[in-house]
Write a protein that holds these residues in place. Structure first.
Motif, PDB file in Angstrom:
ATOM      1  N   GLU A 199       0.942  -1.317  -0.206  1.00 37.15           N
ATOM      2  CA  GLU A 199      -0.072   0.052  -0.035  1.00 37.15           C
ATOM      3  C   GLU A 199       0.913   1.257  -0.058  1.00 37.15           C
ATOM      4  OE1 GLU A 199      -2.824   1.879   3.217  1.00 37.15           O
ATOM      5  OE2 GLU A 199      -3.497   0.170   2.505  1.00 37.15           O
TER       6      GLU A 199
ATOM      7  N   ARG B  48      -4.029  12.451  -2.161  1.00 41.54           N
ATOM      8  CA  ARG B  48      -4.366  11.198  -2.896  1.00 41.54           C
ATOM      9  C   ARG B  48      -4.738  10.195  -1.718  1.00 41.54           C
ATOM     10  NH1 ARG B  48       0.578  10.043  -7.135  1.00 41.54           N
ATOM     11  NH2 ARG B  48      -0.083  11.250  -8.694  1.00 41.54           N
TER      12      ARG B  48
ATOM     13  N   LEU C 187      -3.217   3.620  -1.933  1.00 36.60           N
ATOM     14  CA  LEU C 187      -3.238   2.905  -3.237  1.00 36.60           C
ATOM     15  C   LEU C 187      -2.889   1.342  -2.856  1.00 36.60           C
ATOM     16  CD1 LEU C 187      -3.519   2.878  -6.423  1.00 36.60           C
ATOM     17  CD2 LEU C 187      -1.033   3.182  -6.495  1.00 36.60           C
TER      18      LEU C 187
ATOM     19  N   HIS D  27     -12.759   4.239  -8.880  1.00 31.85           N
ATOM     20  CA  HIS D  27     -11.561   4.652  -9.082  1.00 31.85           C
ATOM     21  C   HIS D  27     -10.994   3.605 -10.120  1.00 31.85           C
ATOM     22  CE1 HIS D  27     -11.841   7.747  -5.835  1.00 31.85           C
ATOM     23  NE2 HIS D  27     -12.153   6.512  -5.126  1.00 31.85           N
TER      24      HIS D  27
ATOM     25  N   TYR E 263      -8.678   0.817 -12.059  1.00 31.54           N
ATOM     26  CA  TYR E 263      -8.155  -0.257 -11.556  1.00 31.54           C
ATOM     27  C   TYR E 263      -7.294  -0.931 -12.761  1.00 31.54           C
ATOM     28  CZ  TYR E 263      -8.314  -5.678 -11.443  1.00 31.54           C
ATOM     29  OH  TYR E 263      -7.912  -6.851 -11.604  1.00 31.54           O
TER      30      TYR E 263
ATOM     31  N   ALA F  85      -3.083  -2.775  -9.323  1.00 34.91           N
ATOM     32  CA  ALA F  85      -3.268  -1.570  -8.498  1.00 34.91           C
ATOM     33  C   ALA F  85      -4.852  -1.150  -8.542  1.00 34.91           C
ATOM     34  CB  ALA F  85      -2.504  -0.320  -9.302  1.00 34.91           C
ATOM     35  N   ARG F  86      -5.299  -0.816  -7.474  1.00 39.34           N
ATOM     36  CA  ARG F  86      -6.589  -0.562  -6.933  1.00 39.34           C
ATOM     37  C   ARG F  86      -6.627   0.851  -6.499  1.00 39.34           C
ATOM     38  NH1 ARG F  86      -6.163  -5.238  -4.331  1.00 39.34           N
ATOM     39  NH2 ARG F  86      -6.771  -4.610  -2.233  1.00 39.34           N
ATOM     40  N   GLY F  87      -7.111   1.718  -7.350  1.00 35.37           N
ATOM     41  CA  GLY F  87      -6.873   3.068  -7.218  1.00 35.37           C
ATOM     42  C   GLY F  87      -7.825   3.848  -6.143  1.00 35.37           C
TER      43      GLY F  87
ATOM     44  N   TRP G 225      -5.557   9.134  -8.087  1.00 32.43           N
ATOM     45  CA  TRP G 225      -4.611   8.647  -8.891  1.00 32.43           C
ATOM     46  C   TRP G 225      -5.549   8.447 -10.264  1.00 32.43           C
ATOM     47  CZ3 TRP G 225      -0.117   6.612  -7.553  1.00 32.43           C
ATOM     48  CH2 TRP G 225       0.305   6.968  -6.253  1.00 32.43           C
TER      49      TRP G 225
ATOM     50  N   LEU H 187      -1.081   4.508 -12.423  1.00 34.66           N
ATOM     51  CA  LEU H 187      -1.029   3.220 -11.922  1.00 34.66           C
ATOM     52  C   LEU H 187      -0.302   2.452 -12.961  1.00 34.66           C
ATOM     53  CD1 LEU H 187      -4.815   2.473 -10.816  1.00 34.66           C
ATOM     54  CD2 LEU H 187      -3.074   3.641  -9.670  1.00 34.66           C
TER      55      LEU H 187
END
Length: 334
Positions: A136, A143, A146, A223, A225, A241-243, A247, A252
């Motif tokens: 993370e 931001r 993430l 968001h 992904y 990556a999961r926003g 972001w 990402l």
């Protein structure tokens, strides 16, 4: 199931009727071309057409000149190799930390159930090892936090690893929305495949890229992904990556590029045939053949997936980077 709720609570996860119709049509093409040697997407490949056992030995890879003597043959050997490939938090840049649980249970992996909910199951017989790590980048400078992951899986054969990529496409068509865990949902998923030699892919047998949106109870959404996976022989390597707030999809992709490339380089160093004395040096930036299009794993997939028309509409992957890491409670393939 990991959701801990009745499947009926998530009826939305199957997607729209129009999307389902497209999925059914594409699945017909996919399954017709992909089930001749195994049990089909979502089921372990346990027998060949002649009835013998599949995956009795590692299969070669076209992307890397592998040394058979350096390929893992036991689960212990595969587990050791996987740990040598997995990146630490620093690979994703300054400030990245471990996210708990940091590592998945190596005896289990994530499977997308019939209700489009990710769950943990024991490793199938054809998988020698699979490990997921979670990271993370904490919230800062406007931001949100993430969430990142990396996954390495070692199959007993390249054929079965290829099936893993085929199953990703089947999952996307069957479940364009997926529940990772309570309060975390992926939606509007599309996948883009590229085989070795296609669109500048000169580094992996197959590359598969997935994008969509991510919504979490604690970060809101939707968001961006992204998830990227490359296959080299019997190995699959993925990052995701999961926003969150602030972001972008481009951000990402840029963030995943180096960790993904580092994983591939580490794998190559572990399994590649050592260059004999007097052999020509490997290609460098100055003498490597020129390619067109993007040159990174962001465009990914298998030849059979591409033949099935898997490219997602309107998805452009123009940065290099590989099926993220799973996102089930104890680790997975998202």
């Amino acid at each position: 199931m990991t959701a801990g709720r009745p499947a009926g609570d998530f009826v939305e996860l199957g997607g729209s009727a129009a999307r389902l119709g497209c999925a059914v049509a594409m699945c017909g093409v996919l399954l017709a071309g992909c089930t001749s040697g195994g049990g089909g997407p979502g089921r372990p490949l346990t027998q060949t057409k002649s009835g013998g056992t599949a995956g009795t030995g590692p299969s070669p890879t076209a992307a890397v000149d592998t040394d058979p003597a350096r390929l893992p043959r036991t689960r212990a050997e595969a587990a050791a190799l996987v740990r040598g490939i997995m990146p630490g938090p620093s690979a994703f840049g300054p400030g990245t930390v471990r996210r708990e649980p940091y590592e998945s249970d190596p005896r289990r992996w994530a499977v997308l159930g019939d209700s489009c909910v990710w769950e943990q199951r024991a490793l199938p017989e054809d998988v020698l090892a699979s490990l997921t790590r979670h990271y993370e980048i904490p919230a800062r400078e406007g931001r949100g936090p993430l969430r990142l992951s990396a996954v390495v899986t070692v199959h007993r054969s390249a054929e079965r690893a290829d099936w893993e990529n085929a199953e990703v496409l089947e999952e996307m068509m069957r479940c364009p929305s997926q529940l990772l865990r309570p309060g975390e949902v992926l939606r509007d998923l599309t996948d883009v495949p590229n085989a070795l030699g296609d669109s500048g892919n000169g580094f992996a047998d197959d590359v598969l890229a997935e994008s969509g949106t991510y919504t979490g109870d604690d970060v809101g959404g939707p968001h961006p992904y992204v998830w990227e996976q490359t296959r080299i022989g019997q190995f699959t390597l993925a990052v995701s990556a999961r926003g969150a707030k602030g972001w972008t999809k481009r951000g990402l992709l840029d963030l995943l590029r180096e960790p993904h490339a580092t994983m591939r380089t580490s794998l190559r160093g572990a399994i590649e045939r050592r260059t004999p004395t007097g052999s020509p040096p490997p290609a460098t930036a100055s003498n490597a053949p020129r390619t067109t299009g993007f040159t990174g794993p962001e465009a990914a997939g298998t030849a059979r997936l591409k033949a099935a028309g898997a490219a997602g509409p309107g998805t452009a992957w123009t940065t290099p980077s590989e099926r993220p890491g799973p996102a089930a409670p104890e680790g997975g393939r998202r």
